[in-house]
Design an enzyme around this catalytic site. Structure first.
Site, PDB file in Angstrom:
ATOM      1  N   LYS A 121      36.755  43.756  30.636  1.00  0.00           N
ATOM      2  CA  LYS A 121      38.018  43.650  31.374  1.00  0.00           C
ATOM      3  C   LYS A 121      39.143  43.506  30.366  1.00  0.00           C
ATOM      4  O   LYS A 121      38.933  43.020  29.251  1.00  0.00           O
ATOM      5  CB  LYS A 121      38.004  42.427  32.302  1.00  0.00           C
ATOM      6  CG  LYS A 121      38.900  42.582  33.513  1.00  0.00           C
ATOM      7  CD  LYS A 121      38.285  43.486  34.571  1.00  0.00           C
ATOM      8  CE  LYS A 121      39.180  43.679  35.765  1.00  0.00           C
ATOM      9  NZ  LYS A 121      38.449  44.320  36.881  1.00  0.00           N
TER      10      LYS A 121
HETATM   11  P1  NAD Z   1      47.052  46.118  43.303  1.00  0.00           P
HETATM   12  O1  NAD Z   1      47.938  45.586  42.256  1.00  0.00           O
HETATM   13  O2  NAD Z   1      47.053  47.579  43.587  1.00  0.00           O
HETATM   14  O3  NAD Z   1      47.320  45.355  44.698  1.00  0.00           O
HETATM   15  C1  NAD Z   1      47.293  43.982  44.850  1.00  0.00           C
HETATM   16  C2  NAD Z   1      47.817  43.662  46.238  1.00  0.00           C
HETATM   17  O4  NAD Z   1      47.708  42.253  46.465  1.00  0.00           O
HETATM   18  C3  NAD Z   1      49.290  44.004  46.422  1.00  0.00           C
HETATM   19  O5  NAD Z   1      49.484  44.481  47.737  1.00  0.00           O
HETATM   20  C4  NAD Z   1      50.002  42.660  46.254  1.00  0.00           C
HETATM   21  O6  NAD Z   1      51.230  42.623  46.945  1.00  0.00           O
HETATM   22  C5  NAD Z   1      48.976  41.759  46.904  1.00  0.00           C
HETATM   23  N1  NAD Z   1      49.062  40.356  46.494  1.00  0.00           N
HETATM   24  C6  NAD Z   1      49.274  39.853  45.267  1.00  0.00           C
HETATM   25  N2  NAD Z   1      49.294  38.514  45.322  1.00  0.00           N
HETATM   26  C7  NAD Z   1      49.068  38.181  46.604  1.00  0.00           C
HETATM   27  C8  NAD Z   1      48.964  36.970  47.313  1.00  0.00           C
HETATM   28  N3  NAD Z   1      49.110  35.797  46.680  1.00  0.00           N
HETATM   29  N4  NAD Z   1      48.715  37.023  48.640  1.00  0.00           N
HETATM   30  C9  NAD Z   1      48.577  38.203  49.267  1.00  0.00           C
HETATM   31  N5  NAD Z   1      48.657  39.373  48.659  1.00  0.00           N
HETATM   32  C10 NAD Z   1      48.918  39.360  47.360  1.00  0.00           C
HETATM   33  O7  NAD Z   1      45.576  45.626  42.898  1.00  0.00           O
HETATM   34  P2  NAD Z   1      44.191  46.267  43.364  1.00  0.00           P
HETATM   35  O8  NAD Z   1      43.781  47.264  42.333  1.00  0.00           O
HETATM   36  O9  NAD Z   1      44.241  46.656  44.798  1.00  0.00           O
HETATM   37  O10 NAD Z   1      43.215  45.008  43.181  1.00  0.00           O
HETATM   38  C11 NAD Z   1      43.082  43.990  44.184  1.00  0.00           C
HETATM   39  C12 NAD Z   1      41.791  43.228  43.933  1.00  0.00           C
HETATM   40  O11 NAD Z   1      40.685  44.124  43.967  1.00  0.00           O
HETATM   41  C13 NAD Z   1      41.692  42.529  42.570  1.00  0.00           C
HETATM   42  O12 NAD Z   1      40.919  41.356  42.707  1.00  0.00           O
HETATM   43  C14 NAD Z   1      40.944  43.547  41.735  1.00  0.00           C
HETATM   44  O13 NAD Z   1      40.307  42.942  40.601  1.00  0.00           O
HETATM   45  C15 NAD Z   1      39.948  44.037  42.751  1.00  0.00           C
HETATM   46  N6  NAD Z   1      39.336  45.348  42.467  1.00  0.00           N
HETATM   47  C16 NAD Z   1      40.101  46.447  42.199  1.00  0.00           C
HETATM   48  C17 NAD Z   1      39.490  47.663  41.983  1.00  0.00           C
HETATM   49  C18 NAD Z   1      40.282  48.932  41.778  1.00  0.00           C
HETATM   50  O14 NAD Z   1      39.659  50.013  41.735  1.00  0.00           O
HETATM   51  N7  NAD Z   1      41.590  48.907  41.666  1.00  0.00           N
HETATM   52  C19 NAD Z   1      38.097  47.770  42.005  1.00  0.00           C
HETATM   53  C20 NAD Z   1      37.341  46.622  42.296  1.00  0.00           C
HETATM   54  C21 NAD Z   1      37.983  45.430  42.529  1.00  0.00           C
END
Ligand code: NAD
Length: 431
Positions: A121
């Protein structure tokens, strides 16, 4: 289990309480299953520590004049099963322990879906919202240069995570390629399709969340059509998850982003919410919805709750008030171990992150394979191969849970950790 001496390379733990420190949580989860599996104590100690950590401090020129220093990390937890793989997070609160935890979770995740990667990461402490596009590009290019010592298509392959996207991956790929003197598409995944990205990657994590939920419903003789779903987070994962649930006839009863949440028990029209959020910057204020806070959204009555924002959202403070039949972890680490126990005691089924959100890294693996072969697949090929892998991983975890009479998180850890431990033992300890 006694706490072993931490290697000198690790910083002192940060000041946050132990239960909310993601790395301490990840160690606790590993410790629980190491005992259950009876893995060799020496191997357990290897798995507790990241193999390699790089911290970089670097300047970026600001638009208004002067420079600002930024701190970034790249952590490779384990490479016994293949090159390290894992996302890159741009967030003001990220720190070394968060990156360590996320790297460790990637190791188990890749093993559960049985793809030939270890876990890694990366993170940069920054708020991308406060940077101009030019500053964000400069930050990405300089961070890439600083970590180019440890990344590469055969060693460590970054991907998008919170605060990063396809454009950031494109800058990362271009920077690495400029140093190499030739284009190296396989150094990063989650790129736009026009420069060697894969069809289906943008939706892959959300699709994996939906497919695992569908399998869990199938095993309990229920249908997704008509099921009430609530999603916290509306980014890459939450947005795709909500849209794909909606397409399968689920009632999208609530959704939120960092600014707040909205609810409509009759169902939200997700494509219209996406258009509203694009226009206004948030889901808040969507016509025909009622406002809810980010705490309340987690406590709405529903069949499926998908935390898809950040870690430590379901804690002992609110686990007793969760009114979902099933929690499906789209985010990494959204439920603390003590909250896990509360949900389990209350009969709430939980599909753990290292299984439920593994669709993203699975299609990242497809992207890496396509880049190396310079031979690209159709969206239909990507999605059917993803479905096959997710079903096989789900079946494996579900059957392990039944056989050993454990919850699905413990079963997922049993599958993932056993595979990594076996690879470690089979390769042997060098020298
Ligand atoms: P992103 O930055 O695209 O989106 C994050 C979202 O969460 C946004 O809508 C933001 O406004 C919201 N957010 C942030 N803080 C918040 C809070 N306190 N309360 C409510 N909403 C809040 O990120 P992402 O890529 O969608 O990742 C989200 C989660 O999924 C993370 O834990 C990430 O590690 C995990 N993840 C992502 C992927 C990927 O392919 N992008 C894969 C597996 C896991």
């Amino acid at each position: 289990m006694t706490e072993p001496a931490r290697a000198a390379v690790l910083d002192a733990p940060t000041a946050v309480p132990e239960d909310s420190n993601p790395y301490q949580i990840a160690l606790r989860q590993l410790g629980n299953v190491a005992g259950l599996l009876g893995i060799d104590e020496g191997v357990h100690q290897i798995l507790r520590l990241p193999k390699r950590e790089l911290t970089v401090n670097f300047p970026v020129k600001r638009d208004g004049g002067g420079t600002q220093m930024f701190t970034g990390y790249r952590v490779q937890h384990n490479t016994s099963r293949g090159p390290a793989k894992g996302g890159l997070r741009f967030h003001p609160d990220t720190d070394i322990d968060e990156v360590r935890a996320l790297a460790m979770w990637m190791t188990w995740k890749c093993a559960i879906v049985n793809i030939p990667f270890g876990g890694a990461k990366g993170g940069v402490v920054c708020d991308p919202q406060t940077l101009s596009a030019g500053e964000l590009e400069d930050l990405t290019r300089r961070y890439t240069t600083e970590i180019s010592l440890v990344i590469g298509p055969d060693s460590d392959i970054p991907a998008p995570d919170v605060g990063t996207n396809g454009q950031v991956m494109a800058w990362l790929m271009d920077t690495y390629s400029m140093h190499a003197g030739h284009t190296v598409p396989a150094v990063v995944t989650g790129k736009p399709v026009s420069i060697g990205g894969s069809e289906g990657r943008i939706d892959a994590t959300g699709l994996g969340v939906v497919l695992t939920t569908q399998e869990a419903f199938r095993r309990t003789n229920r249908a997704l059509a008509g099921a009430k779903v609530v999603v916290q987070g509306f980014g890459n994962v939450g947005g795709a998850t909500a849209r794909l649930f909606g397409q399968r006839g689920a009632v999208m009863a609530g959704i939120s982003d960092v600014a707040g949440g909205i609810t409509n028990p009759q169902g939200l029209d997700i494509p219209a919410v996406i258009a509203h959020a694009r226009r206004t910057g948030s889901v808040v204020g969507f016509p025909g919805s009622d406002p809810v806070s980010n705490e309340e959204i987690l406590e709405l009555p529903c069949d499926v709750l998908v935390p898809a924002a950040l870690q430590n959202q379901i804690t002992p403070a609110n686990a007793g008030r969760i009114q979902a039949g099933m929690v499906v972890e789209g985010a990494n680490g959204p439920t603390t171990p003590d909250a896990d126990a509360i949900l389990r005691d209350r009969g709430i089924v939980l599909l753990p992150d290292i299984l439920a959100n593994a669709g993203g890294v699975t299609v990242s693996y497809f992207e890496w394979v396509q880049d190396i072969q310079s031979f690209f697949w159709s969206a239909a090929q990507v999605n059917s191969r993803l479905a096959r892998i997710m079903k096989s991983a789900f079946d494996n975890v579900w059957d392990t849970a039944q056989e050993h009479k454990v919850d699905l998180r413990t079963a997922a850890y049993m599958v993932g950790v056993a595979r990594v431990a076996e690879a470690t033992l089979t390769r042997g300890i060098y020298p």
